[in-house]
Design an enzyme around this catalytic site. Structure first.
Site, short mmCIF file in Angstrom:
data_model
loop_
_atom_site.label_atom_id
_atom_site.label_comp_id
_atom_site.label_asym_id
_atom_site.label_seq_id
_atom_site.Cartn_x
_atom_site.Cartn_y
_atom_site.Cartn_z
N ARG A 21 -3.08 6.83 0.12
CA ARG A 21 -3.46 8.01 0.87
C ARG A 21 -2.41 8.59 1.78
O ARG A 21 -2.57 9.69 2.28
CB ARG A 21 -4.74 7.73 1.65
CG ARG A 21 -5.92 7.59 0.71
CD ARG A 21 -7.08 6.89 1.37
NE ARG A 21 -6.67 5.54 1.77
CZ ARG A 21 -7.43 4.70 2.40
NH1 ARG A 21 -8.65 5.05 2.74
NH2 ARG A 21 -7.00 3.50 2.71
N TYR B 72 -14.95 -12.08 -0.61
CA TYR B 72 -15.68 -10.90 -1.09
C TYR B 72 -16.86 -11.28 -1.98
O TYR B 72 -17.91 -10.63 -1.94
CB TYR B 72 -14.74 -9.96 -1.85
CG TYR B 72 -13.81 -9.19 -0.93
CD1 TYR B 72 -14.27 -8.09 -0.22
CD2 TYR B 72 -12.49 -9.57 -0.76
CE1 TYR B 72 -13.44 -7.39 0.63
CE2 TYR B 72 -11.65 -8.88 0.08
CZ TYR B 72 -12.12 -7.79 0.78
OH TYR B 72 -11.29 -7.10 1.62
N ARG C 272 0.81 -1.22 0.00
CA ARG C 272 0.00 0.00 0.00
C ARG C 272 0.85 1.27 0.00
O ARG C 272 0.44 2.29 0.56
CB ARG C 272 -0.97 0.03 1.19
CG ARG C 272 -2.07 -1.00 1.11
CD ARG C 272 -3.07 -0.63 0.03
NE ARG C 272 -4.13 -1.61 -0.10
CZ ARG C 272 -5.29 -1.53 0.54
NH1 ARG C 272 -5.58 -0.52 1.33
NH2 ARG C 272 -6.20 -2.47 0.36
N ASP D 156 -6.42 -3.05 -7.71
CA ASP D 156 -7.01 -3.67 -6.52
C ASP D 156 -7.24 -5.15 -6.81
O ASP D 156 -7.41 -5.55 -7.97
CB ASP D 156 -8.33 -3.01 -6.14
CG ASP D 156 -8.65 -3.26 -4.67
OD1 ASP D 156 -8.24 -2.43 -3.83
OD2 ASP D 156 -9.24 -4.30 -4.36
N ARG E 242 -6.08 11.76 -7.01
CA ARG E 242 -7.35 11.11 -6.69
C ARG E 242 -8.50 12.12 -6.71
O ARG E 242 -9.58 11.83 -7.22
CB ARG E 242 -7.19 10.47 -5.31
CG ARG E 242 -8.40 9.93 -4.67
CD ARG E 242 -8.62 8.49 -5.07
NE ARG E 242 -9.35 7.82 -4.03
CZ ARG E 242 -10.61 8.08 -3.71
NH1 ARG E 242 -11.25 9.02 -4.35
NH2 ARG E 242 -11.22 7.42 -2.74
O1 CP3 Z 1 0.39 0.31 -3.12
C1 CP3 Z 1 -0.09 -0.84 -3.29
O2 CP3 Z 1 0.08 -1.75 -2.50
C2 CP3 Z 1 -0.82 -1.09 -4.61
C3 CP3 Z 1 -2.23 -0.92 -4.59
C4 CP3 Z 1 -3.18 -1.85 -3.86
C5 CP3 Z 1 -4.48 -1.41 -3.50
N1 CP3 Z 1 -5.19 -2.48 -3.04
C6 CP3 Z 1 -4.97 -0.04 -3.65
C7 CP3 Z 1 -6.12 0.40 -2.83
C8 CP3 Z 1 -3.12 -3.21 -3.56
C9 CP3 Z 1 -1.95 -4.17 -3.70
C10 CP3 Z 1 -4.39 -3.59 -3.04
C11 CP3 Z 1 -4.76 -4.97 -2.67
C12 CP3 Z 1 -5.95 -5.20 -1.84
N2 CP3 Z 1 -7.18 -4.64 -1.94
C13 CP3 Z 1 -6.01 -6.16 -0.83
C14 CP3 Z 1 -4.90 -7.09 -0.43
C15 CP3 Z 1 -3.90 -6.42 0.43
C16 CP3 Z 1 -4.37 -6.18 1.83
O3 CP3 Z 1 -4.51 -5.01 2.20
O4 CP3 Z 1 -4.60 -7.16 2.56
C17 CP3 Z 1 -7.32 -6.14 -0.27
C18 CP3 Z 1 -7.84 -6.98 0.86
C19 CP3 Z 1 -8.04 -5.18 -1.02
C20 CP3 Z 1 -9.49 -4.84 -0.86
C21 CP3 Z 1 -9.67 -3.42 -0.55
N3 CP3 Z 1 -9.45 -2.38 -1.43
C22 CP3 Z 1 -10.13 -2.86 0.67
C23 CP3 Z 1 -10.49 -3.68 1.91
C24 CP3 Z 1 -10.19 -1.47 0.50
C25 CP3 Z 1 -10.76 -0.46 1.43
C26 CP3 Z 1 -9.95 -0.26 2.64
C27 CP3 Z 1 -8.82 0.70 2.38
O5 CP3 Z 1 -7.68 0.36 2.65
O6 CP3 Z 1 -9.14 1.82 1.97
C28 CP3 Z 1 -9.70 -1.18 -0.82
C29 CP3 Z 1 -9.52 0.14 -1.43
C30 CP3 Z 1 -8.13 0.50 -1.85
N4 CP3 Z 1 -7.29 -0.28 -2.58
C31 CP3 Z 1 -7.50 1.76 -1.63
C32 CP3 Z 1 -6.23 1.68 -2.25
C33 CP3 Z 1 -5.19 2.76 -2.33
C34 CP3 Z 1 -8.12 2.95 -0.92
C35 CP3 Z 1 -8.96 3.71 -1.88
C36 CP3 Z 1 -8.74 5.17 -1.80
O7 CP3 Z 1 -7.69 5.67 -2.20
O8 CP3 Z 1 -9.68 5.83 -1.33
#
Ligand code: CP3
Length: 340
Positions: free
Chosen positions: A30, A153, A26, A76, A39
């Protein structure tokens, strides 16, 4: 193309490296004001993910702004259920939501085979643009969710703590569970192969909710599919990150992957004892450490590096960086590793 910094790939293959490579799960997102600016210029997360030029831009930001040794494509894990026929939404401050979920065998009729070029072309384009713009500075990591985590999911439709509905399915309808896991596995393999063909130098499989399964259930409903994925991806090194999977780490160690990711609840010494020299370990600083002071971050990062012993190690956090962490602490974490 020859990479200028290939520390990550050499560490993954078990070759000697001058120092330990570092990146953060991640890392794009943010925590960076520069990400928030991009964004906010778009309608939301999904539009960013689906606009290859902008996705490439935020993928590269942490390389320029934080100095990490790898980029990870901005996307994602939920793009796979969508490509299979179950679209997701990302609700601001709430998280992902699926308007429709799989409730019965009949619902499987809504799903279809994934053609990466057709259904996920935006990710492949983002990878191609990112590779071009990175110009060999650091490797690019591709990724996908693990079948078990994606099933969670597709069954529940949103994040939950216990994933009880998904776990209930494993006991109540094994045929439905297995059919869905098979379909996700097939989609994931073609998707990861397409990412590699587009330019991904390494791929990581995220099993974020591995930890809610017992050792027995993980071996029954997750391992066979993880094995299929690891065996199928022969082009580039593979990393498996099964969060909360310390209680079946011996089983993960049998997978045909180069690297295993560790969360912060498994001792590096124990993981090393189990895998020996056959695998690289990635991790595992508790992400909350970055809420500490500058000096505390340095102290705990050094302690982590010492415990991994400096060989076959890729430094990272034990899970994604929390959104309200000060980027200065992230820089301290990275700098400490680079200077160690
Ligand atoms: O920088 C990185 O790692 C690359 C981008 C990345 C995102 N999601 C961007 C994202 C990666 C590798 C993921 C994988 C992901 N997504 C996982 C596996 C990794 C982990 O965290 O266990 C999972 C479970 C998800 C599902 C997911 N996507 C959730 C639960 C959420 C909401 C919670 C949160 O962290 O905001 C997302 C949204 C998401 N994916 C965001 C980002 C940057 C936030 C969205 C935003 O910018 O508002």
């Amino acid at each position: 193309m020859q990479l200028k910094n290939d520390l990550l790939l050499r560490a993954a293959r078990g070759e000697k490296t001058e120092r330990t490579p570092v990146w953060l799960m991640r890392q794009a997102g943010r925590i960076l004001p520069e990400y928030r600016a991009v964004r906010e210029s778009l309608s939301g997360f999904k539009e960013l993910v689906e606009t290859p030029e902008r996705a490439a831009e935020v993928t590269i930001q942490p390389v320029d702004l934080l100095g990490v040794d790898a980029a990870i494509i901005f996307s994602d894990i939920l793009v796979i259920p969508e490509a299979m026929g179950l679209p997701y939404e990302l609700v601001e401050k709430v998280g992902p939501r699926f308007p429709e979920v799989i409730n019965s065998r009949n619902d499987l009729n809504r799903l279809h085979l994934v053609e990466p070029e057709e259904h996920l072309g935006y990710v492949l384009d983002a990878i191609k643009i990112t590779k071009k713009e990175l110009d060999g500075r650091v490797p690019l990591i591709g990724f996908a969710g693990a079948p078990w985590t994606i099933l969670c999911y597709m069954i529940e439709g949103k994040g939950t703590k216990a994933w009880a509905k998904a776990r209930r399915l494993l006991w109540e309808d094994e045929v439905l569970a297995r059919t869905l896991l098979e379909q996700i596995t097939e989609a994931t393999i073609v998707y990861l192969k397409a990412q590699v063909a587009a330019g991904a130098d390494l791929v990581q499989v995220f099993d974020s909710w591995a930890g809610v399964l017992s050792k027995e259930l993980y071996n029954k409903f997750a391992m066979p599919y993880m094995k299929r994925i690891c065996d199928a991806i022969t082009e580039v090194p593979v990393t498996v990150f099964a969060k909360g999977g310390g209680h079946f780490f011996e089983d993960l160690a049998t997978l045909n992957c180069e690297t295993l990711g560790l969360d912060w609840n498994i001792a590096p010494e124990r993981a090393r004892e189990i895998v020996g020299d056959t695998k690289t370990l990635q991790g595992n600083l508790d992400p909350s450490t970055l809420y500490g002071t500058h000096d505390q971050v340095i102290e705990h990062t050094k302690e982590m590096l010492r415990r991994f012993g400096g060989h076959r190690h890729i430094a990272n956090l034990g899970h994604g960086v929390y959104p309200d962490i000060d980027p200065e602490r992230v820089r301290t974490f990275i700098q400490t590793i680079k200077e160690y």
